[in-house]
Design a protein around this motif. Structure first.
Motif, short mmCIF file in Angstrom:
data_model
loop_
_atom_site.label_atom_id
_atom_site.label_comp_id
_atom_site.label_asym_id
_atom_site.label_seq_id
_atom_site.Cartn_x
_atom_site.Cartn_y
_atom_site.Cartn_z
N HIS A 117 -15.57 9.77 24.03
CA HIS A 117 -14.38 8.82 23.10
C HIS A 117 -13.20 8.87 24.40
O HIS A 117 -12.80 7.68 24.54
CB HIS A 117 -13.96 9.59 21.84
CG HIS A 117 -12.95 8.76 21.22
ND1 HIS A 117 -13.09 7.78 20.73
CD2 HIS A 117 -11.52 9.20 21.08
CE1 HIS A 117 -11.89 7.26 20.03
NE2 HIS A 117 -11.04 8.13 20.46
N THR A 118 -12.70 10.20 24.53
CA THR A 118 -11.56 9.93 25.57
C THR A 118 -11.67 9.07 26.75
O THR A 118 -10.95 8.39 27.47
CB THR A 118 -11.34 11.39 25.84
OG1 THR A 118 -11.26 12.12 24.78
CG2 THR A 118 -9.72 11.55 26.85
N TRP B 24 -10.92 1.96 28.81
CA TRP B 24 -10.67 0.49 28.11
C TRP B 24 -9.17 0.31 28.22
O TRP B 24 -8.99 -1.14 28.18
CB TRP B 24 -11.29 0.44 26.84
CG TRP B 24 -12.68 0.43 26.62
CD1 TRP B 24 -13.57 -0.39 27.27
CD2 TRP B 24 -13.81 0.82 25.50
NE1 TRP B 24 -14.88 -0.08 27.10
CE2 TRP B 24 -15.11 0.66 25.86
CE3 TRP B 24 -13.19 1.80 24.48
CZ2 TRP B 24 -15.88 0.90 25.03
CZ3 TRP B 24 -14.48 2.14 23.79
CH2 TRP B 24 -15.84 1.64 24.06
N ASN B 25 -8.56 1.16 28.14
CA ASN B 25 -7.04 0.81 28.29
C ASN B 25 -6.88 0.31 29.58
O ASN B 25 -5.62 -0.33 29.72
CB ASN B 25 -6.38 2.39 28.17
CG ASN B 25 -6.25 2.47 26.74
OD1 ASN B 25 -6.25 1.48 25.85
ND2 ASN B 25 -6.03 3.77 26.40
N ALA B 26 -7.43 0.56 30.73
CA ALA B 26 -7.13 -0.01 31.96
C ALA B 26 -7.70 -1.44 32.25
O ALA B 26 -7.43 -1.97 33.36
CB ALA B 26 -7.98 0.87 33.12
N GLY C 57 -11.91 5.62 26.08
CA GLY C 57 -10.61 5.00 25.65
C GLY C 57 -9.62 4.65 27.02
O GLY C 57 -9.10 3.70 27.17
N ARG C 58 -9.67 5.64 27.95
CA ARG C 58 -8.97 5.53 29.12
C ARG C 58 -9.70 4.22 30.24
O ARG C 58 -8.67 3.55 30.42
CB ARG C 58 -9.10 6.59 30.15
CG ARG C 58 -8.38 7.95 29.62
CD ARG C 58 -8.49 9.15 30.49
NE ARG C 58 -7.92 10.25 29.84
CZ ARG C 58 -8.35 11.49 30.06
NH1 ARG C 58 -9.65 11.80 30.77
NH2 ARG C 58 -7.73 12.54 29.54
N SER D 268 -5.80 -7.20 29.63
CA SER D 268 -5.73 -7.63 28.34
C SER D 268 -6.59 -9.04 28.14
O SER D 268 -6.41 -10.14 28.97
CB SER D 268 -4.39 -7.90 27.75
OG SER D 268 -4.32 -8.39 26.45
#
Lengths: 123, 233
Positions: free
Chosen positions: A109-110, A116-118, A113-114, A121
């Motif tokens: 998950h972590t 996808w955040n990078a 998450g990292r 947009s």
């Protein structure tokens, strides 16, 4: 909640992913206390907001397999209806497995998450 | 009465006629390989789901149809249960024995037929008869050993799906294997002494037990290495 129409099968999450998370989900539910098959499935529906749907009967072979691996134990007892019902509870080995699964899924998950955040947009 | 009113009337009639327990009994009869306890558990699930759907306002027959559909098809359920059950140590032992015994009976009966034919053709000595029996059983065991992976994994799984047929075949194998020993005048029974028959039975049983142990060990080993993820969706 509206009942599903005839012929309609709700399948939001990929089959492989659903299968992979079956054991940790069942362990997490039983980690909170003893339960039985139907109640476990209802709990999964509630927790996933109906997004994680299984073919109901397939939970039972999973429970059998977990029992064989001594992650859960079952016992038959009278339900409120007066009928016999099979109840499951987690074993100490099951709690250890739950902790292991928790760490692994948290890592996945972590990581996702990292990454996808990078991503740039989409809007 | 127009068509819609007629249809609605039929639906109400159908729903009023629906009875859960006979429907459950019919549903249970559709399974061949699940144990009573497994069916009791699934039936408990169906009852709960049926009650929930009726409470939501669905007609009883529709609720039953939907509850059954959500539970999954009989064949799929039996297949998934078989994947688990066949690897239980006790089941593996019983079914492994069933598989090996069945195969041995068939091969043994072939040896028996060969012996009877050889008896009809000539008059061999007791020593050559005993040697022929042991050699035949050993040959059968070698053939079986080559088939062991399939026998150990597929046959028990198949037997679990159709235990009645498997038991029937096992019985047929025993009956079929007997003529080699009891063919009457001029057969092994009259030619071999009691000790020789005991020696034959002993050699057969030792080989059979060894094969059962090997089959169970292999079934356990294969079971541990086989991916066990269930098809949940």
């Amino acid at each position: 909640m509206e009942p599903m129409a005839k012929g309609e099968i709700k399948r939001d999450i990929k089959r492989d992913l659903v299968a992979a998370c079956a054991q940790p989900i069942v362990l997490a539910i039983l980690g909170r206390g003893e339960s039985y098959g139907y109640a476990i499935l209802q709990e999964v529906r509630r927790a996933s907001q109906e997004k994680l749907t299984w073919t109901d009967g397939m939970l039972y072979p999973v429970l059998r397999r977990m029992e064989e691996r001594e992650l859960v134990r079952s016992r038959w007892d009278k339900a409120e209806s007066g009928r016999e019902r099979r109840y499951y509870r987690i074993t100490p080995a099951g709690r250890r497995e739950l902790e292991k699964e928790r760490q692994q899924w948290t890592t996945v998950h972590t990581t996702l998450g990292r990454l996808w955040n990078a991503l740039p947009s989409s809007s | 009465m127009d068509d819609r009113a007629h249809d609605a009337g039929k639906t109400v009639e159908r729903a009023a006629e629906f009875e859960l327990e006979p429907a459950l009994a019919k549903w249970r009869a559709g399974f061949t390989a699940l144990s009573g306890a497994e069916l009791d558990e699934l039936a408990d699930h169906l009852r709960e789901e049926f009650a929930r759907l009726v409470a939501l306002g669905l007609a009883p027959d529709e609720s039953w149809w939907l509850a059954q559909r959500r539970l999954g098809a009989n064949e799929g359920l039996e297949r998934e249960f078989a994947k688990v059950t066949v690897h239980r140590p006790l089941f593996a032992l019983v079914l492994g024995y069933l598989a090996v015994a069945l195969s041995l009976r068939v091969l043994e009966s072939l040896v028996g037929i060969g012996l009877v034919v050889s008896l009809r053709l000539g008059q061999p000595t007791t020593a050559t008869m005993v040697a022929a029996v042991i050699a035949g059983v050993l040959l059968a065991s070698v053939v079986l050993a080559r088939l062991l992976p399939r026998v150990a994994v597929d046959l028990p799984r198949w037997a679990l799906r159709s235990p009645r047929i498997a038991l029937g075949l096992l019985l047929a194998g025993y009956v079929f294997g007997v003529p080699g020993l009891y063919m009457g005048e001029g057969s092994m029974v009259t030619l071999l002494t009691y000790e020789h028959i005991l020696a034959y039975m002993w050699s057969r049983n030792v080989i059979e037990i060894a094969l059962v142990v090997a089959t169970c060990a292999l079934a356990w080993f294969v079971g541990r290495r086989t991916p066990r993820r269930a098809a949940l969706a």
